[in-house]
Scaffold this motif. Structure first.
Motif, PDB file in Angstrom:
ATOM      1  N   ARG A 248      -6.062  51.768 -57.200  1.00  0.00           N
ATOM      2  CA  ARG A 248      -5.865  50.962 -55.985  1.00  0.00           C
ATOM      3  C   ARG A 248      -7.200  50.471 -55.406  1.00  0.00           C
ATOM      4  NH1 ARG A 248      -0.851  54.337 -53.095  1.00  0.00           N
ATOM      5  NH2 ARG A 248       0.308  54.614 -55.058  1.00  0.00           N
ATOM      6  N   ASP A 249      -7.928  49.792 -56.266  1.00  0.00           N
ATOM      7  CA  ASP A 249      -9.226  49.238 -55.889  1.00  0.00           C
ATOM      8  C   ASP A 249      -9.000  47.942 -55.116  1.00  0.00           C
ATOM      9  OD1 ASP A 249     -11.784  48.354 -55.627  1.00  0.00           O
ATOM     10  OD2 ASP A 249     -12.192  48.164 -57.781  1.00  0.00           O
ATOM     11  N   PRO A 250      -9.344  47.901 -53.814  1.00  0.00           N
ATOM     12  CA  PRO A 250      -9.080  46.680 -53.035  1.00  0.00           C
ATOM     13  C   PRO A 250      -9.911  45.497 -53.524  1.00  0.00           C
ATOM     14  CG  PRO A 250     -10.380  48.261 -51.758  1.00  0.00           C
ATOM     15  CD  PRO A 250      -9.947  48.985 -52.988  1.00  0.00           C
ATOM     16  N   ARG A 251     -11.117  45.734 -54.029  1.00  0.00           N
ATOM     17  CA  ARG A 251     -11.932  44.619 -54.511  1.00  0.00           C
ATOM     18  C   ARG A 251     -11.276  43.959 -55.717  1.00  0.00           C
ATOM     19  NH1 ARG A 251     -18.126  45.785 -55.840  1.00  0.00           N
ATOM     20  NH2 ARG A 251     -18.035  46.109 -53.572  1.00  0.00           N
ATOM     21  N   TRP A 252     -10.742  44.773 -56.633  1.00  0.00           N
ATOM     22  CA  TRP A 252     -10.057  44.210 -57.816  1.00  0.00           C
ATOM     23  C   TRP A 252      -8.839  43.405 -57.382  1.00  0.00           C
ATOM     24  CZ3 TRP A 252      -5.281  44.271 -59.965  1.00  0.00           C
ATOM     25  CH2 TRP A 252      -5.163  43.799 -61.261  1.00  0.00           C
ATOM     26  N   ALA A 253      -8.102  43.920 -56.405  1.00  0.00           N
ATOM     27  CA  ALA A 253      -6.907  43.214 -55.927  1.00  0.00           C
ATOM     28  C   ALA A 253      -7.290  41.883 -55.288  1.00  0.00           C
ATOM     29  CB  ALA A 253      -6.146  44.080 -54.933  1.00  0.00           C
ATOM     30  N   ARG A 254      -8.388  41.861 -54.533  1.00  0.00           N
ATOM     31  CA  ARG A 254      -8.810  40.644 -53.870  1.00  0.00           C
ATOM     32  C   ARG A 254      -9.257  39.589 -54.888  1.00  0.00           C
ATOM     33  NH1 ARG A 254     -11.688  42.965 -50.647  1.00  0.00           N
ATOM     34  NH2 ARG A 254     -13.693  42.884 -51.717  1.00  0.00           N
TER      35      ARG A 254
END
Length: 537
Positions: free
Chosen positions: A79-85
């Motif tokens: 759940r890496d927010p940077r990857w999701a963004r």
């Protein structure tokens, strides 16, 4: 009744026939227009269904491709927010989907992203029944209602890249959704040239109006196959309107033509038929062809009739002779037919005669014996076709034979598997040809079959013998190769035993391995003895 009265009756009958023809023509044109309209409606409906299915398949294909990804699979756990963004948010803007969500394996929402024009969609949540349905992997598409919006959702189970067949347990679930809002329907209307509306209330039956206005309703189903909304497509077909005007013009033109034709016919009949018919009638009444000599010199049909009457008595004797000759010919044909029938019913092959559709008309005694029927009457009573006696897997082959026969190609020595009345299969060799009728056209088909049961049994025994011989040869070769390998292993075990005399436990293990090698050599010896019928080397 005088000839003039008969001609008048004939004229009235012709007029009635033309009126009936016109009525039929009018009815056909109306039916034609109805069929055109119905065909147009069905074609439009099929086209719309196909377009919506294509759009749904494109969304489903995108869900399938995004859900099989190592990066997305790892995100479910990390759940890496940077990857999701960097990787998930562009999906909304690039592909234009208003809603993208991720759920973990328990069906809990862990990520949601919406377009700026639809921020409220972030509250949308999948029902647990949907994730339970995909617990074993897969992709589904369905329509759903969220507040005042209708959504088309595609949900796919998430798997790593090495599992494109989704055989492993899903790590989570990937959802993308398209909203059927006013901008989307406006663009779809412009693309399809339809007036499109959406409603949660059943809009009623589809219609095809007198002005060729067409309404097509498309029910939108949720994952439970319940209708949640309806899409209505409204349009008109100016081509059908022009076609109807042209049909009316043809009808009026036909009425005018029929009226002029009947009027001309009335006068021509009186002029061309009444007078010659009176002369012919008088000649036949007086039994004197001299009264029609004046007609014989004219170049028309009545001249031909007059000549025929004059030649009638001269041909009488010739006709009597021809009748007698025909009677003798028919007697000879009956004799030949009886002879042929005796030959068919005594030859040792099965002979079956069918009509052009394959219905059995007659069989010989050998056919009754092969197919195990009591009598020919039993086959005819049951209205059996030849294909009913052929096993299902060979019926296509039989149909191709029928096609060859229709083309005038003889069928020779074709193998088919028949089935008798007890259900047992009978291999047969089939030949067939066409029986021509009096007009030299195909009238019947004759099939001659030979029972190959005994021949097939001998072939099977021969193949089994050859197969056993091949297996023995192969087993002998494998045994020799395996014997050489065991010998090498045993030799190395013996050498190793001499090098580790100080380690008793290791020597005991090697001794056991050597015993196993000796048992393997004994087994190989038995195999060689079986394959060569002798002692092994």
């Amino acid at each position: 009744m005088r000839i003039s009265s008969r001609l008048l009756i004939l004229f009235v009958v012709i007029a009635i026939v033309f009126v009936a023809f016109f009525y039929l023509f009018y009815h056909i044109k109306r039916e034609e227009m109805r069929l055109y309209q119905e065909s147009d409606h069905n074609q439009r409906k099929y086209t719309l269904d196909t377009i919506l299915d294509i759009k749904a398949d494109e969304q489903k294909l995108m869900g399938e491709s995004f859900s099989i990804s190592d990066a997305l699979y790892n995100y479910i756990f990390e759940r890496d927010p940077r990857w999701a963004r960097n990787n998930l948010e562009p999906v909304n803007t690039v592909f234009g989907y208003p809603l993208l969500q991720l759920y973990d394996a328990q069906g809990q929402k862990i990520y949601s992203n919406t377009m700026e024009t639809n921020p409220g969609f972030a509250e949308y949540t999948l029902e647990s029944a949907i994730t339970d349905t995909l617990s074993k992997g897969g992709v589904i598409g369905f329509y759903d209602i969220f507040h005042q919006y209708t959504l088309y959702c595609t949900v796919a189970s998430i798997h790593p890249g090495y599992d494109p067949l989704r055989e492993s347990k899903p790590a989570g679930y990937f959802l993308i959704a398209e909203v059927f809002d006013y901008p989307y329907l406006r663009d779809l209307s412009s693309e399809l040239n339809y007036n499109i509306s959406i409603s949660r209330v059943d809009p009623g039956n589809e219609s095809m109006g007198e002005g060729y206005d067409t309404r097509i309703n498309k029910a939108l189903k949720n994952y439970n196959n319940d209708t949640v909304a309806w899409l209505s497509f409204d349009s008109s077909n100016p081509f059908l309107q022009r076609l109807r005007s042209l049909g009316n013009l043809i009808l009026f033109g036909t009425i005018g033509f029929i009226f002029v034709f009947l009027l001309m016919q009335f006068f021509l009949i009186q002029q061309w038929i009444s007078q010659p018919m009176s002369l012919i009638s008088q000649s036949l009444k007086d039994n004197d062809p001299s009264s029609i000599h004046e007609l014989s010199n004219k170049n028309n049909e009545f001249a031909d009739v007059a000549n025929l009457i004059e030649r009638f008595f001269a041909q009488k004797e010739e006709l009597i002779k021809e009748i007698e000759e025909r009677a003798r010919t028919e007697a000879l044909l009956r004799e030949v037919e009886e002879q042929t029938r005796k030959i068919i019913f005594t030859i040792p092959e099965s002979v079956v005669v069918t009509d052009l559709d394959g219905h059995i008309l007659s069989v010989n005694d050998e056919s009754l014996k092969i197919y195990k029927f009591d009598s020919e009457a039993e086959i005819i009573k049951r209205s059996l076709k030849l294909e009913d006696l052929v096993i299902s897997s060979d019926r296509q082959h039989l149909k191709r034979m029928f096609q060859d026969l229709y083309k005038g190609i003889y069928v020779k020595n074709q193998e088919l598997c028949f089935r008798d009345s007890m259900g047992e299969s009978i291999p047969c060799l089939l030949s067939a040809s066409v029986i021509l009728n009096d007009d030299n056209k195909p009238g019947k088909l004759v099939f001659v079959t030979r029972d190959l049961t005994d021949i097939k049994s001998l072939e099977t025994q021969l193949r089994q013998s050859q197969k056993m011989e091949s297996i023995g040869t192969m087993a002998g070769g494998i045994a020799h190769d395996f014997n050489n390998i065991i010998t090498i292993i045993a030799g190395y075990i013996a050498l190793s035993t001499g090098k580790i005399e100080t380690c008793v436990e290791a020597q005991n293990d090697l001794d056991e391995a050597l015993k196993a090698c000796l048992r393997a050599k004994s087994l190989i010896g038995k195999i060689l003895t079986f394959t060569r019928k002798g002692e092994p080397d």
